[in-house]
Design a protein around this motif. Sequence first.
Motif, PDB file in Angstrom:
ATOM      1  N   GLY A  39      41.112  48.909   3.899  1.00  0.00           N
ATOM      2  CA  GLY A  39      40.109  47.941   3.499  1.00  0.00           C
ATOM      3  C   GLY A  39      39.159  47.538   4.609  1.00  0.00           C
ATOM      4  N   SER A  40      39.279  48.162   5.786  1.00  0.00           N
ATOM      5  CA  SER A  40      38.444  47.770   6.928  1.00  0.00           C
ATOM      6  C   SER A  40      37.070  48.416   6.935  1.00  0.00           C
ATOM      7  N   GLY A  41      36.790  49.313   6.000  1.00  0.00           N
ATOM      8  CA  GLY A  41      35.477  49.946   5.935  1.00  0.00           C
ATOM      9  C   GLY A  41      35.413  51.304   6.593  1.00  0.00           C
ATOM     10  N   LYS A  42      36.549  51.954   6.774  1.00  0.00           N
ATOM     11  CA  LYS A  42      36.583  53.262   7.433  1.00  0.00           C
ATOM     12  C   LYS A  42      35.782  54.321   6.695  1.00  0.00           C
ATOM     13  N   SER A  43      35.954  54.379   5.376  1.00  0.00           N
ATOM     14  CA  SER A  43      35.297  55.434   4.603  1.00  0.00           C
ATOM     15  C   SER A  43      33.783  55.304   4.665  1.00  0.00           C
ATOM     16  N   THR A  44      33.279  54.078   4.514  1.00  0.00           N
ATOM     17  CA  THR A  44      31.833  53.860   4.573  1.00  0.00           C
ATOM     18  C   THR A  44      31.286  54.199   5.952  1.00  0.00           C
ATOM     19  N   PHE A  45      31.976  53.716   6.981  1.00  0.00           N
ATOM     20  CA  PHE A  45      31.519  54.003   8.338  1.00  0.00           C
ATOM     21  C   PHE A  45      31.560  55.496   8.627  1.00  0.00           C
ATOM     22  N   ALA A  46      32.661  56.169   8.243  1.00  0.00           N
ATOM     23  CA  ALA A  46      32.776  57.603   8.499  1.00  0.00           C
ATOM     24  C   ALA A  46      31.658  58.375   7.807  1.00  0.00           C
ATOM     25  N   GLY A  47      31.297  57.966   6.600  1.00  0.00           N
ATOM     26  CA  GLY A  47      30.205  58.621   5.898  1.00  0.00           C
ATOM     27  C   GLY A  47      28.884  58.475   6.622  1.00  0.00           C
ATOM     28  N   ARG A  48      28.628  57.275   7.135  1.00  0.00           N
ATOM     29  CA  ARG A  48      27.372  57.046   7.861  1.00  0.00           C
ATOM     30  C   ARG A  48      27.368  57.752   9.211  1.00  0.00           C
TER      31      ARG A  48
END
Length: 201
Positions: A39-48
């Motif tokens: 829930g820390s935002g890893k997927s969104t950050f990794a995508g960017r």
Amino acid sequence: MDHPPPGTPGRLDAPAARLRALPPSCGPVRLIAVDGHAGSGKSTFAGRLAAALGGAPVVRLDDLATHEELFAWTDRVREQILAPLSGGATARYGVYDWVLRRFTREEDVAPAPVVLLEGVGSGRRALRPYLACLLWMEVPEHTSWERGRLRDGPELSAFWDGWVRAERQHFSADPSRPYADLLVRQGAEGYVVRTGPAVTA
């Protein structure tokens, strides 16, 4: 125009350039882990970050974990991903379907100059020798878990109860943050990437 230096809010061009400049760590690949609490935002950050790297492949550990093996996926990562990439070959790994509860398809990942490995525990002890850099999402565990519960809804509350126990147990035995090269925090103006404890210690 100069890119903003690492540690300032905004685009990820400078951190991406920093990662591209690292020596290869897994055969010809610079393997970059993006770790943090669920829930820390890893997927969104990794995508960017992947976009800033010109379309770097992203391997998501949610595809390799299962209901029965939330964290016992190390052998699959070694055999299906690390071994072929270390030899400069394309990796092929099974993708788990969380609804059907079985592996249903396969994905390929080429030995690109930079490959991202995203997921809780991606910076674990067994994988660190293959990493060029470990990034940690700097979000407290309770904040992360609350975000995850809100995202997934009440129907997954029982799963989250079990997940929280498993994650606590994992990081208690095999913490990632102390070994992070870079810490990532999201602010009002974008991501801030700064030096982590593994570098400053």
